[in-house]
Design an enzyme around this catalytic site. Structure first.
Site, mmCIF file in Angstrom:
data_model
loop_
_atom_site.group_PDB
_atom_site.id
_atom_site.type_symbol
_atom_site.label_atom_id
_atom_site.label_comp_id
_atom_site.label_asym_id
_atom_site.label_seq_id
_atom_site.Cartn_x
_atom_site.Cartn_y
_atom_site.Cartn_z
ATOM 1 N N SER A 88 -15.844 0.309 -73.132
ATOM 2 C CA SER A 88 -14.399 0.662 -72.934
ATOM 3 C C SER A 88 -13.574 -0.555 -71.965
ATOM 4 O O SER A 88 -12.392 -0.405 -72.061
ATOM 5 C CB SER A 88 -14.215 1.917 -72.436
ATOM 6 O OG SER A 88 -14.746 2.208 -71.162
ATOM 7 N N HIS A 109 -15.173 4.767 -78.952
ATOM 8 C CA HIS A 109 -14.187 3.765 -78.832
ATOM 9 C C HIS A 109 -14.314 3.000 -80.269
ATOM 10 O O HIS A 109 -13.293 2.138 -80.329
ATOM 11 C CB HIS A 109 -14.304 2.811 -77.782
ATOM 12 C CG HIS A 109 -13.570 3.274 -76.626
ATOM 13 N ND1 HIS A 109 -12.338 3.723 -76.414
ATOM 14 C CD2 HIS A 109 -14.303 4.024 -75.514
ATOM 15 C CE1 HIS A 109 -11.791 4.248 -75.173
ATOM 16 N NE2 HIS A 109 -13.189 4.175 -74.565
ATOM 17 N N LYS A 145 -9.873 10.491 -79.814
ATOM 18 C CA LYS A 145 -9.413 9.075 -79.796
ATOM 19 C C LYS A 145 -8.771 8.689 -80.846
ATOM 20 O O LYS A 145 -7.638 9.184 -81.361
ATOM 21 C CB LYS A 145 -10.440 8.193 -79.059
ATOM 22 C CG LYS A 145 -10.782 8.284 -77.743
ATOM 23 C CD LYS A 145 -11.861 7.372 -77.223
ATOM 24 C CE LYS A 145 -12.023 7.620 -75.682
ATOM 25 N NZ LYS A 145 -13.382 8.023 -75.277
HETATM 26 C C1 LIG Z 1 -13.879 9.105 -74.510
HETATM 27 C C2 LIG Z 1 -15.594 8.940 -74.528
HETATM 28 C C3 LIG Z 1 -16.372 10.019 -74.392
HETATM 29 C C4 LIG Z 1 -15.662 11.409 -74.164
HETATM 30 O O1 LIG Z 1 -14.898 12.111 -75.434
HETATM 31 P P1 LIG Z 1 -14.431 13.387 -75.167
HETATM 32 O O2 LIG Z 1 -14.472 13.991 -76.635
HETATM 33 O O3 LIG Z 1 -12.952 13.049 -74.498
HETATM 34 O O4 LIG Z 1 -15.188 14.198 -74.275
HETATM 35 C C5 LIG Z 1 -17.674 9.859 -74.451
HETATM 36 N N1 LIG Z 1 -18.311 8.595 -74.883
HETATM 37 C C6 LIG Z 1 -17.490 7.780 -74.876
HETATM 38 C C7 LIG Z 1 -18.084 6.167 -74.860
HETATM 39 C C8 LIG Z 1 -16.128 7.827 -74.534
HETATM 40 O O5 LIG Z 1 -15.439 6.608 -74.615
#
Ligand SMILES: *Cc1c(COP(=O)(O)O)cnc(C)c1O
Length: 396
Positions: free
Chosen positions: A183, A211, A242
């Site tokens: 990220s 992502h 996301k």
């Molecule tokens: C955002 C993210 C998470 C967490 O996801 P949520 O559904 O918000 O708990 C887990 N792993 C990665 C790589 C992320 O970017």
């Protein structure tokens, strides 16, 4: 009793603040979208949401959620295996499996839970988990909850991964774990090479597509599409929070026996509530949309290519990206904060990151592109970056 603890907390909070690491929340008073209003009354263009496909305020998803709210109620008041499973949840699990080309799916309240609950039920102290050093916090926590032997390789470093795999021959089963997209840089994991090493050293692979799902690959099916590995990866985790609408929810999808075992033993699944019907229904509508058209992926990819090309032409140093994350490198921590602040004054909402979130002297502004951005939004951002960049001596 509380007095001592209180002063300890006050001191620690002050230390966080003095180190410049205190996280303040900016309050949004409009729906989440490209153009938002913040509580100061200012209208800004949002370049820091994970709203990659612009679906956070999509009317089709809102309608599907409203319909489910009317027809299926507000909440489930139960974990899945007692009385928290509607047909909507089963449908959504199947649609996720179809999207990724996997055998079965298990839903969680969040991907944090999916990662927290994936290792401990599957692996024991006889096994090995080999993890990329830049993996998400939820993977790190999930690994901690499991007794397997841990190995770690530097970000995307295949020589180190191979070394770990050689050592891990001492264990019974091996799993390599990686984020699909990291990220902070926006780089995609070298899944083709990881998969080849896994074959060579008899290991399984787990990819967290949080992502990358909806974003990476020509039709947004993630890193397995990009690297031609659909159906070949044992475990994929991801989020509905996301690109996929941004509400809430996570999942693990992959080999059917793995999913079956997680349904029996995964603690965040067994001991935490089922996602609300409206979220499951909107999720189904979202995957139907994905099956129908790649319009949003096409727009996202065009937007990202345009933004990166124009920013490079303006003289900015952009990290190579294969995702919708563009790291505008500034290297200096203070400069990254100054620049983000000045950009906000120009109506561009972006966030500057610096140590310890990124390595020392690698400060940057992270820009997240969305299919919800129109060309005029991108042009306004590029113009603001150029103006402020010149003002601060970042570009000539
Ligand atoms: C955002 C993210 C998470 C967490 O996801 P949520 O559904 O918000 O708990 C887990 N792993 C990665 C790589 C992320 O970017």
């Amino acid at each position: 009793m509380y007095t001592d603890f209180q002063s300890y907390l006050q001191t620690t909070l002050k230390e966080i603040e003095e180190a410049g690491l205190y996280k303040n929340e900016r309050v949004i008073v409009s729906p989440q979208r490209a153009a938002i209003k913040v509580s100061t009354g200012k209208d800004v263009l949002n370049f820091c949401a994970n709203n990659y496909l612009g679906l956070s305020d999509n009317q089709e998803l809102i309608d599907a959620a409203k319909k489910a709210l009317d027809e299926r109620g507000f909440g489930m008041s139960s974990v899945r295996f007692i009385c928290g499973t509607q047909d909507l949840h089963k449908e959504l699990e199947q649609k996720i499996a179809e999207f990724f080309g996997t055998e079965d799916t298990i839903l969680y309240a969040a991907c944090f839970d999916a990662n927290g609950g994936v290792f401990e039920p599957l692996f024991t102290e006889e096994d090995a988990i080999i993890s990329d050093a830049l993996n998400h916090a939820s993977i790190i926590d999930g690994v901690r909850l499991c007794k397997a032997k841990r190995y770690r390789y530097s970000n995307a470093n295949m020589e180190e991964l191979e070394e770990c795999l050689k050592q891990a021959q001492a264990q019974r089963y091996r799993v390599i774990v990686t984020d699909g997209v990291f990220s902070m840089d926006g780089n995609v994991c070298p899944l083709d090479k990881i998969h080849a090493l896994a074959e060579k050293y008899n290991a399984m692979v787990m990819v967290d597509e949080s992502h990358s799902a909806g974003v990476v690959g020509q039709t947004g099916r993630g890193t397995t599409e990009l690297h031609n590995l659909r159906g070949k990866i044992e475990i994929i985790t991801g989020t509905l929070g996301k690109a996929f609408g941004g509400a809430i929810g996570g999942f693990t999808t992959g080999k059917k026996e793995i999913i079956a075992m997680l349904r029996q033993r995964s603690r965040p699944y067994l001991f935490s509530n089922s996602i609300p019907p409206m979220v499951a229904a909107a999720g189904c509508a979202m995957f139907d949309m994905m099956a129908r058209t790649n319009e949003l992926q096409d727009k996202l990819h065009a937007n990202t290519d345009y933004f990166v090309a124009q920013m490079k032409a303006a003289g900015f140093d952009i990290k190579p990206t294969q995702s919708a994350i563009c790291a505008v490198m500034l290297y200096d921590a203070k400069l990254s904060q100054q620049m983000a602040e000045k950009l906000l004054d120009e109506g561009i909402y972006v966030v500057g990151f610096y140590y310890p979130v990124v390595p020392k002297d690698q400060a940057r502004i992270r820009v997240q592109i969305s299919a919800g951005h129109e060309r005029e939004h991108l042009d306004k951002a590029i113009a603001a970056f150029t103006k402020i960049g010149k003002e601060l001596g970042v570009i000539k």
